[in-house]
Design an enzyme around this catalytic site. Structure first.
Site, mmCIF file in Angstrom:
data_model
loop_
_atom_site.group_PDB
_atom_site.id
_atom_site.type_symbol
_atom_site.label_atom_id
_atom_site.label_comp_id
_atom_site.label_asym_id
_atom_site.label_seq_id
_atom_site.Cartn_x
_atom_site.Cartn_y
_atom_site.Cartn_z
ATOM 1 N N ASP A 227 3.016 28.792 -41.756
ATOM 2 C CA ASP A 227 3.293 29.936 -40.893
ATOM 3 C C ASP A 227 2.013 30.707 -40.570
ATOM 4 O OD1 ASP A 227 4.809 31.681 -39.399
ATOM 5 O OD2 ASP A 227 6.276 32.039 -40.973
ATOM 6 N N ASP B 66 8.263 33.015 -33.018
ATOM 7 C CA ASP B 66 9.318 34.024 -33.199
ATOM 8 C C ASP B 66 9.860 34.490 -31.860
ATOM 9 O OD1 ASP B 66 8.901 33.790 -35.918
ATOM 10 O OD2 ASP B 66 7.497 35.450 -35.992
ATOM 11 N N GLU C 100 -2.474 31.249 -36.522
ATOM 12 C CA GLU C 100 -3.213 31.521 -35.274
ATOM 13 C C GLU C 100 -4.692 31.889 -35.489
ATOM 14 O OE1 GLU C 100 0.942 31.545 -34.801
ATOM 15 O OE2 GLU C 100 -0.207 32.946 -36.019
#
Length: 947
Positions: free
Chosen positions: A553, A630, A556
């Protein structure tokens, strides 16, 4: 014996330096290509240009503003040892490098490169409307901003470039920013419908487009509600009572994009309690198609010229950008009105605009990046899109075959809080006979202040090993666990990494707290030694307990959400490679590498599978699949996943999924009743139908819970439809697994843009709400509430059968396809062979000893059924088997060829039940119907004629 051509090639490459003095340029022939030096050059222009032959269909272009030319370090490209034959010829004006399939010609006057195929048909030509280099200063010192412009014909279309959420399929005429962010994935690989692709070898923030940029609203002429020039009227009111005005003021921009911008709201305005209305007029100096970008969290409505053009919602903490096209006439005033309800304590809103493209801009496109030493790109030629994507994987790596269980159904939620919740959920699936293969444990399974410990909170997960063991052996399921590159300050793992200098420390120095109130940072994944230590923590604390796969997760990296871009760079600097600007987009690539190489070092023959929220070119070689982040739980969010997933897949990474149902929900759904509850059930049903035909089938999201039995009840349409598509997914495993193998063996793409299989059908160029699943299924998700039909375009050149009732339709037409609540329109291309396996509760329940072969006649058809052990890397050693099926339309005959290959545990005998579907004989998709022919197959060739 060496051929004459071989001797010629050797002699050719031993030739010494040759020169051309036209325009003071000279060139040298190299072992792998040619380099050209320009001595009469303008400031900041190209001093040296190198063409490197990678393959007969791939040429690497490198341009340097300085001498000597030194190629940038590449993180995405594999080392190439190809010895492809090539030739170099020259005139006074140009140098041409030719392979058997591709030709690159460099003008010695301009330095521009033109590419042609072996027949002399132009593929691509560079443009000279911009300089390649602009000096800049970045975090690590001096650098260059780089760009390359290309000519583009009017009928060209562009795809790929990663995953973006604006609902665009064809990027022609649009501006796309490649910047890693939650829900946005940057992949610098562009695919054209003109038989080429460009892999842009750069890791900084990059823009694709025609040179235009979105501009602040005040670059238009603004007028307030009373038509006074200079600004719009802004009215701040209470959300619960819009008649109660907090304050009024005039504003010449709407630019509240990041945390640092929120201070610009009026001091008396509380985001959680208020709403804002902007009202006035806009005037442009241009005539033509303008585009307005709205970036927002919360509820937004926008009217242009008194027409409602935007009415959406997005969770406040993860804003979304929507593009609205609007035709304007120069000098004319247009009424603009915005209504924004923040819906949370940190909400964001901005509005920018893009002027119409002029004729010059329409004739070219460019790639522009913030930092590099050189311009570097790979031109990949291919007669088909699959060939182009194959070239991409030749450069950046194969996509390993996923373990077969990963192609089954995954259940996830945000989040299972206890060991008991995990076990009871799987138990319920098995009790209800709902097929499932994987349950996912999201974040916060650790103690509240121990993020990064990789340890289960013993008060909630008292026996992790026993829990996972029971999932494996009692419930026949796998477990994926969320792993972040994040460490809370002060925990043991933080101290370990920090003492070795393996952390990105700026966020700690800034003392920023995360959503839970703790100070944290990420590890430096660019440091190979840090990556090894990171894996060791994952290995010792999770993998050794039996965890099957890892959910990577926030890579980025999302060190702290909603900071502006410069602040995000600051948090990544310094790192082991030096610059955050130069390597901004590459973090997810090296983070996936850490886990892949780590796991393969301790279990070299167990297939690795990771799910990551972001990726970069090359991520596929590290067994990384991607989900779309998300996203919100609204109908338009669902629709946007179609083009997002297809373009991502066309970027060369074949395994993609999404939060079926959307991640974040409006408050009205959290404890829904009445009409809201009915809409929620319908939304989940439609999203579930869509998800069953994605490369990976995964359900995830915040409350309400997304398990089938928590959405609906047996006997209800929603429940029965979701169960149907789950079961159908398992029936289709022989087809899907064969597509997965084809993605490795032949560099195939599972989720396919229509342009890939119908390149000559101009009607498919811009279609953003249909796709192919493999080359046989045409998938048409339903993304509107209460729909009982939807428009479907059936590509020309083939006929199409309705999957469910077998009714035949001619291609090349739009139809109004039935879409009852319980079914999504799916069509099967004529000339298809579809293998359906047995009903399963999990992928390993039984082997496909009986396969139903549905033959969709009308054209010749073929299918290669692939099988292996499903869990190891033995397929890399050739330990797999294939069975080829060929149907001949003229002879009405199916041939099952000799089985090729073998592997341990392979079925020696199986049954094929044959179903013929013909234009004049529709056949309902039911597996309990009487088949036309039963065949016992023992590996030897058989032929079956249609009755």
């Amino acid at each position: 014996m060496k051929t004459i051509a071989t001797y010629f090639f050797i002699a050719f490459n031993l030739l010494s330096v040759s020169a051309s003095y036209a325009q003071n340029a000279r060139f040298e022939k190299l072992d792998n290509g040619v380099i050209i030096y320009f001595s009469n050059h303008e400031t900041n222009s190209t001093r040296a240009l190198q063409l490197v032959v990678v393959d007969k269909k791939i040429i690497h272009v490198i341009k340097s503003p300085e001498l000597p030319l030194v190629a940038d370090t590449s993180l995405m490209i594999l080392k190439n040892s190809s010895k492809t034959q090539f030739f170099v010829t020259n005139t006074n004006d140009e140098v041409t490098l030719s392979t058997a399939e591709l030709k690159a010609t460099v003008s010695l006057e301009t330095g521009l490169v033109t590419f042609e195929d072996s027949a002399g048909i132009r593929l691509l030509r560079e443009d000279n409307n911009v300089k390649n280099f602009k000096p800049t200063v970045i975090d690590a010192g001096q650098s260059w901003q780089v760009q390359q412009s290309f000519i583009t014909p009017e009928d060209e279309a562009f795809y790929g470039l990663g995953q973006h959420q604006q609902g665009l399929m064809n990027y022609k005429g649009n501006i796309i920013t490649l910047l890693q962010n939650n829900t946005e994935v940057a992949i610098p690989f562009l695919v054209s419908n003109k038989n080429y692709g460009i892999l842009w070898d750069n890791y900084s923030i990059t823009t694709f487009g025609d040179g235009r940029s979105y501009e602040p609203l005040n670059h238009l002429r603004l007028f307030d509600a009373n038509e006074n020039a200079g600004s719009l009227s802004a009215t701040y009111v209470l959300k619960m009572d819009s008649s109660k005005i907090i304050t009024k003021r005039n504003e010449d921009s709407i630019a509240y994009d990041y945390l640092s911008d929120l201070k610009n709201f009026p001091a008396s305005f509380e985001l959680g309690k208020g709403m804002v209305m902007w009202n006035g007029f806009i005037q442009s100096p241009y005539s033509g198609l303008h585009k307005f970008s709205f970036r927002y969290g919360g509820y937004i409505k926008a009217w242009l010229n008194d027409s409602l053009c935007l009415n959406e919602w997005r969770q406040c903490w993860n804003p979304e950008m929507t593009i609205i096209p609007f035709v304007m006439e120069a000098g004319r005033k247009y009424h603009i009105k915005l209504e924004w309800i923040p819906d949370g304590g940190e909400s964001y809103i901005s509005c920018n605009w893009l002027r119409p493209a002029n004729d010059e801009e329409k004739r070219h496109f460019m790639l522009r990046s913030e930092s590099a030493d050189n311009v570097g790109y790979y031109l990949v030629y291919g007669e088909k899109t699959d060939d182009i994507i194959s070239g991409y994987r030749q450069l950046t790596g194969k996509a390993p075959i996923v373990p077969i269980w990963a192609l089954g159904f995954w259940q996830s939620r945000e989040r299972y809080k206890t060991q008991q919740e995990v076990i009871s959920t799987l138990k319920e699936f098995r009790k209800r006979q709902i097929p499932i293969d994987n349950i996912v444990l999201d974040w916060q399974y650790w103690e509240p202040d121990q993020w990064g410990s990789q340890q289960f909170d013993s008060s909630r997960f008292p026996d992790p090993f026993g829990m996972i063991d029971s999932l494996h052996h009692l419930y026949h399921s796998h477990m994926m666990v969320s792993v972040w590159p994040k460490f809370y300050k002060g925990i043991a793992n933080y101290d370990l990494m920090n003492n070795k200098g393996f952390l990105l420390t700026r966020n700690i120095e800034e003392n920023r707290k995360d959503w839970l109130g703790y100070v944290s940072t990420f590890y430096d994944a660019f440091n190979p030694e840090a990556a090894k230590v990171f894996w060791s923590l994952v290995y010792n604390n999770l993998y050794r307990k039996g965890v099957d796969a890892f959910w990577m997760d926030a890579p980025e990296p999302d060190i702290h959400s909603n900071l502006n871009i410069e602040q995000r760079k600051e948090l990544m600097f310094p790192n082991a490679l030096g610059s955050a600007t130069k390597y901004f987009n590459a973090y997810p690539l090296v983070n996936a590498k850490a886990v892949y190489e780590g796991q393969r070092s301790v279990a070299p023959n167990k297939r690795i599978f990771t799910l990551t929220r972001s990726a970069y070119a090359g991520s596929q070689r590290y067994a990384a699949a991607v989900w779309s982040g998300d996203i919100g739980s609204r109908w338009h969010d669902m629709k946007n996943q179609i083009s997002a997933g297809v373009n991502f897949s066309m970027s060369g990474i074949p395994y993609w999924t999404m939060d079926a149902g959307g991640f974040a929900v409006e408050h009205r759904y959290e404890n829904a009743k009445g009409d809201d509850l009915q809409e929620w059930k319908e939304l989940m049903t439609r999203w579930y139908q869509f998800g069953a035909f994605c490369p990976l089938f995964r359900v995830h999201g915040q409350f309400p819970y997304r398990e089938i039995f928590n959405v609906s009840s047996p006997g209800e349409d929603a429940y029965e439809s979701m169960l149907y598509y789950d079961q159908l997914r398992y029936r289709l495993l022989p087809y899907i697994y064969s597509m997965a193998a084809k993605s490795y063996l032949d560099d195939y793409t599972i989720m396919r843009g229509l342009i890939m299989d119908f390149p000559n059908d101009k009607n498919v160029i811009d279609i953003n709400d249909e796709y192919l699943f493999g080359n046989s299924f045409l998938i048409n998700p339903v993304y509107e509430r209460d729909a009982v039909s939807r428009k479907v375009y059936l590509p020309s050149g083939d006929g199409w059968y309705n999957l469910y009732d077998g009714k035949y339709f001619e291609g090349g037409q739009n139809i109004n396809a039935p879409a009852p609540y319980m079914r999504m329109p799916v069509f099967v291309k004529e000339g298809s062979i579809i293998p359906f396996g047995p009903a399963l509760q999990y992928t390993g329940e039984k082997k496909a000893d009986t396969i139903s072969l549905f033959i969709y006649t009308g054209k010749n058809a073929s299918f290669i059924l692939y099988e292996d052990d499903g869990t190891t890397y033995n397929y890399e050693k050739g330990k797999y088997a294939t069975i080829t099926f060929n149907y001949n339309e003229a002879g009405k005959e199916l041939t099952i060829q000799n089985r090729q290959g073998n592997f341990q545990g392979m079925l020696q005998k199986r049954i094929f039940n044959i179903y013929w579907i013909k234009k004049d004989k529709p056949l309902e998709l039911k597996f309990d119907k009487k088949y036309d022919k039963e065949i016992v197959y023992k590996g030897q060739k058989l032929s079956i004629r249609m009755n």
